[in-house]
Scaffold this motif. Structure first.
Motif, PDB file in Angstrom:
ATOM      1  N   THR A   9     -14.809  16.404  23.785  1.00  0.00           N
ATOM      2  CA  THR A   9     -16.203  16.263  23.375  1.00  0.00           C
ATOM      3  C   THR A   9     -16.289  15.827  21.907  1.00  0.00           C
ATOM      4  O   THR A   9     -15.350  16.008  21.124  1.00  0.00           O
ATOM      5  N   ALA A  10     -17.430  15.249  21.571  1.00  0.00           N
ATOM      6  CA  ALA A  10     -17.708  14.847  20.196  1.00  0.00           C
ATOM      7  C   ALA A  10     -18.649  15.859  19.552  1.00  0.00           C
ATOM      8  O   ALA A  10     -19.652  16.257  20.153  1.00  0.00           O
ATOM      9  N   GLU A  11     -18.331  16.293  18.337  1.00  0.00           N
ATOM     10  CA  GLU A  11     -19.227  17.125  17.543  1.00  0.00           C
ATOM     11  C   GLU A  11     -19.668  16.283  16.357  1.00  0.00           C
ATOM     12  O   GLU A  11     -18.999  16.217  15.329  1.00  0.00           O
ATOM     13  N   GLY A  12     -20.751  15.579  16.533  1.00  0.00           N
ATOM     14  CA  GLY A  12     -21.171  14.618  15.542  1.00  0.00           C
ATOM     15  C   GLY A  12     -20.373  13.331  15.680  1.00  0.00           C
ATOM     16  O   GLY A  12     -19.669  13.110  16.679  1.00  0.00           O
ATOM     17  N   ASP A  13     -20.454  12.480  14.666  1.00  0.00           N
ATOM     18  CA  ASP A  13     -19.818  11.170  14.749  1.00  0.00           C
ATOM     19  C   ASP A  13     -18.341  11.179  14.398  1.00  0.00           C
ATOM     20  O   ASP A  13     -17.616  10.253  14.770  1.00  0.00           O
ATOM     21  N   TYR A  14     -17.860  12.242  13.716  1.00  0.00           N
ATOM     22  CA  TYR A  14     -16.499  12.157  13.201  1.00  0.00           C
ATOM     23  C   TYR A  14     -15.675  13.420  13.443  1.00  0.00           C
ATOM     24  O   TYR A  14     -14.766  13.736  12.680  1.00  0.00           O
ATOM     25  N   ARG A  15     -15.978  14.109  14.520  1.00  0.00           N
ATOM     26  CA  ARG A  15     -15.151  15.248  14.942  1.00  0.00           C
ATOM     27  C   ARG A  15     -14.998  15.216  16.464  1.00  0.00           C
ATOM     28  O   ARG A  15     -15.986  15.046  17.177  1.00  0.00           O
ATOM     29  N   VAL A  16     -13.768  15.374  16.924  1.00  0.00           N
ATOM     30  CA  VAL A  16     -13.474  15.420  18.358  1.00  0.00           C
ATOM     31  C   VAL A  16     -12.809  16.753  18.681  1.00  0.00           C
ATOM     32  O   VAL A  16     -11.868  17.164  17.985  1.00  0.00           O
ATOM     33  N   VAL A  17     -13.299  17.415  19.737  1.00  0.00           N
ATOM     34  CA  VAL A  17     -12.701  18.666  20.206  1.00  0.00           C
ATOM     35  C   VAL A  17     -12.035  18.391  21.549  1.00  0.00           C
ATOM     36  O   VAL A  17     -12.688  17.979  22.511  1.00  0.00           O
ATOM     37  N   TYR A  18     -10.739  18.614  21.586  1.00  0.00           N
ATOM     38  CA  TYR A  18      -9.897  18.297  22.745  1.00  0.00           C
ATOM     39  C   TYR A  18      -9.416  19.627  23.324  1.00  0.00           C
ATOM     40  O   TYR A  18      -8.574  20.297  22.733  1.00  0.00           O
ATOM     41  N   LYS A  19      -9.944  19.992  24.490  1.00  0.00           N
ATOM     42  CA  LYS A  19      -9.637  21.295  25.077  1.00  0.00           C
ATOM     43  C   LYS A  19      -8.725  21.148  26.291  1.00  0.00           C
ATOM     44  O   LYS A  19      -8.963  20.309  27.158  1.00  0.00           O
ATOM     45  N   LEU A  20      -7.699  21.983  26.325  1.00  0.00           N
ATOM     46  CA  LEU A  20      -6.740  21.998  27.426  1.00  0.00           C
ATOM     47  C   LEU A  20      -6.928  23.248  28.283  1.00  0.00           C
ATOM     48  O   LEU A  20      -7.380  24.286  27.800  1.00  0.00           O
ATOM     49  N   LYS A  21      -6.565  23.125  29.546  1.00  0.00           N
ATOM     50  CA  LYS A  21      -6.557  24.289  30.427  1.00  0.00           C
ATOM     51  C   LYS A  21      -5.294  25.112  30.225  1.00  0.00           C
ATOM     52  O   LYS A  21      -5.297  26.334  30.398  1.00  0.00           O
ATOM     53  N   ARG A  22      -4.205  24.405  29.870  1.00  0.00           N
ATOM     54  CA  ARG A  22      -2.925  25.059  29.609  1.00  0.00           C
ATOM     55  C   ARG A  22      -2.276  24.385  28.402  1.00  0.00           C
ATOM     56  O   ARG A  22      -2.503  23.207  28.152  1.00  0.00           O
ATOM     57  N   PRO A  23      -1.452  25.135  27.644  1.00  0.00           N
ATOM     58  CA  PRO A  23      -0.802  24.528  26.480  1.00  0.00           C
ATOM     59  C   PRO A  23       0.059  23.329  26.884  1.00  0.00           C
ATOM     60  O   PRO A  23       0.585  23.263  27.999  1.00  0.00           O
ATOM     61  N   PHE A  24       0.194  22.382  25.973  1.00  0.00           N
ATOM     62  CA  PHE A  24       1.044  21.214  26.190  1.00  0.00           C
ATOM     63  C   PHE A  24       1.691  20.886  24.847  1.00  0.00           C
ATOM     64  O   PHE A  24       1.079  20.268  23.985  1.00  0.00           O
ATOM     65  N   SER A  25       2.945  21.295  24.695  1.00  0.00           N
ATOM     66  CA  SER A  25       3.597  21.211  23.390  1.00  0.00           C
ATOM     67  C   SER A  25       3.798  19.775  22.920  1.00  0.00           C
ATOM     68  O   SER A  25       3.983  19.536  21.727  1.00  0.00           O
TER      69      SER A  25
END
Length: 507
Positions: free
Chosen positions: A117-133
């Motif tokens: 998702t985008a939080e404003g024009d210059y921040r991206v939040v990348y969410k995982l269901k499980r860790p991925f090293s």
């Protein structure tokens, strides 16, 4: 009156072209090398192929549970057409890769994504269901290129064929399939990764990728100064060209490039593990390294090169033993016919391989001779890369030879053996619940020990199944004319130029 400026154009010679330059659909190295110039990713990879550096993201944080990555983006980036780059472009690009309609077999490289998702024009939040090293590493790859949604929509099926609007240091100028691809300098580019002395704009005006299918002709062109750089160079000519004073030879810091012959195990003559093991035993990898690669490769017995992360060497690798191969085929009921080709239940032991007219063909010609000695008739269908990768999605062939670049055991195993990647790049048609479970255990492991244990067990299982005939680990290099400066080879997935920001021509 001042003399007009002379264009700074560099010509790169190669033997093959790609079928598409859409970074979210391309599976060929020929596409990757140009996509790295046309597009950018959130993060970049240093020359050691291990250290993550900023690019479109100037910084990032990772939550304590390793499930949320927050990227702070640069606010001074534009696409080649002048459009402002924002977080919405990142969200669109990542979700386009994840969309099954895109048919990208490498989408596992983005992890088990819950949402982006985008939080404003210059921040991206990348969410995982499980860790991925390996997520940050994979976000440096071609699959993670950021593209312009409007450009994708406008071009439709011609995106990556007739054009591509990216944020890279070079812009799309012209593609003549099977002939040449020209990229031009992006004058607005000033956000290159900090691994270069120059972060933009590029110092050269154009890079022209010229296809010369015949390797001898490519050698002649390079030797006579018609080409400036190449890393798809005829290996037989490397020592000769290194003696030319105007030529420079360089190797990247790290080489992981496996060549193998794959078996489509659902085909009638390849369903038997014993037949596949016999085919492996019939091949002399050391001779191929010496004669086909002229010593610029190491023979490889397993699926993973010993220097790779999580390599498992405690496996009873099949060794070159044509007599043992013949005995296996005898036990399987394949008896030599009048012409020496084995027959069982009225059927000949024939195999069809797809190959390209490059070093893969020379390898297959060697393999063809090895297999003929044990009573197997290998037929070769030769085609250029644009056809090879398209037909490689089908089921009407038995075998193929191809090189795969990777950085770790999990990287190559996840790419080629995951059930979800049938029919390509899992051309073996290997669908195995245990393999998928071990891949998941390694991918989502919370410790190095857990990851190593999973990938160790997986290597043993895959080798026992005899899905490949391992051949060699190829040494990679960059050949360049000494009039070109700033040629330090990068090596990201075997691509030497990467962003090309330090490339220049002597005055």
């Amino acid at each position: 009156m001042a003399a007009p400026a002379v264009a700074k154009d560099i010509t790169v010679l190669r033997t093959n072209d790609a079928d598409t330059y859409d970074p979210h659909r391309a599976v060929s190295a020929q596409a990757f090398e140009i996509n790295y110039l046309l597009t950018d990713t959130l993060v970049s990879l240093d020359f050691d192929l291990k250290t993550i550096r900023p690019l479109l993201a100037k910084s990032w944080t990772v939550s304590d549970d390793a499930l949320t990555y927050t990227f702070e983006l640069r606010d001074d980036v534009t696409f080649c057409n002048g459009k402002k780059f924002t977080a919405a472009d990142v969200v669109y690009s990542i979700k386009r890769v994840l969309d099954p309609k895109t048919t990208m077999p490498f989408r596992w490289r983005l992890g088990d994504v819950e949402d982006v998702t985008a939080e404003g024009d210059y921040r991206v939040v990348y969410k995982l269901k499980r860790p991925f090293s390996e997520l940050l590493y994979q976000l440096t790859q071609n699959i993670s290129a950021i593209v312009d949604e409007q450009n994708v929509v406008e071009l439709g099926g011609d995106f990556g064929i007739k054009g591509l609007n990216g944020t890279g240091p070079f812009c799309w100028e012209r593609w003549e399939p099977r002939n040449q691809f020209t990229v031009k300098r992006n004058p607005a580019y000033r956000w290159g990764p900090p691994i270069y002395g120059n972060t933009g704009p590029a110092k050269v005006d154009r890079i022209v990728w010229k296809v010369i299918p015949q390797e001898n002709a490519l050698f002649a062109a390079m030797a006579s100064g018609q080409g400036d750089m190449s890393y798809t160079f005829p290996l037989s000519s490397v020592e000769m060209i290194r003696r030319i004073p105007t030529i420079r030879y360089e190797e990247p810091a790290f080489n992981l490039r496996n060549w193998y012959v794959g078996f489509k195990i659902t085909r009638p003559n390849l369903q038997s593990i014993e037949v596949r093991r016999a085919l492996i035993e019939a091949i002399d990898q050391g001779e191929i390294a010496r004669n086909v690669f002229f010593g610029l490769a190491d023979p490889q017995m397993g699926y993973i090169y010993p220097k790779a992360l999580d390599y498992e060497g405690n496996i009873d690798f099949l060794k070159y033993d044509p007599e043992a191969a013949k005995a296996r085929l005898d036990r399987e009921g394949w008896k030599p016919g009048p012409d020496g080709i084995r027959v069982k239940d009225g059927a000949r032991l024939e195999l069809l391989a797809y190959t390209r007219p490059d070093i893969a063909l020379r390898m297959f010609e060697a393999v063809q001779a090895y297999w003929r000695r044990i009573g197997v008739d290998l037929k070769l269908e030769v085609m250029d890369s644009t056809v090879f990768f398209a037909k490689g999605r089908g089921q009407d062939f038995d075998s193929w030879a191809i090189a795969t670049n990777y950085v770790s055991s999990g990287d190559i195993l996840g790419l080629l053996f995951d059930s979800k990647n049938v029919p390509t790049p899992n051309r073996m048609n290997w669908k195995d619940e245990t393999t998928d479970r071990l891949l998941a255990e390694g991918k989502f492991a919370k410790s190095d020990q857990e990851r190593q244990a999973a990938y160790s067990a997986l290597q043993k299982r895959l080798y026992e199944a005899a899905l490949w005939a391992p051949l060699v680990n190829e040494k990679e290099f960059l050949i360049s004319n000494t009039r070109v400066t700033g040629t330090k080879p990068h090596g990201i997935y075997g691509r030497m130029i990467y962003k090309g920001l330090d490339l220049d021509l002597k005055k």
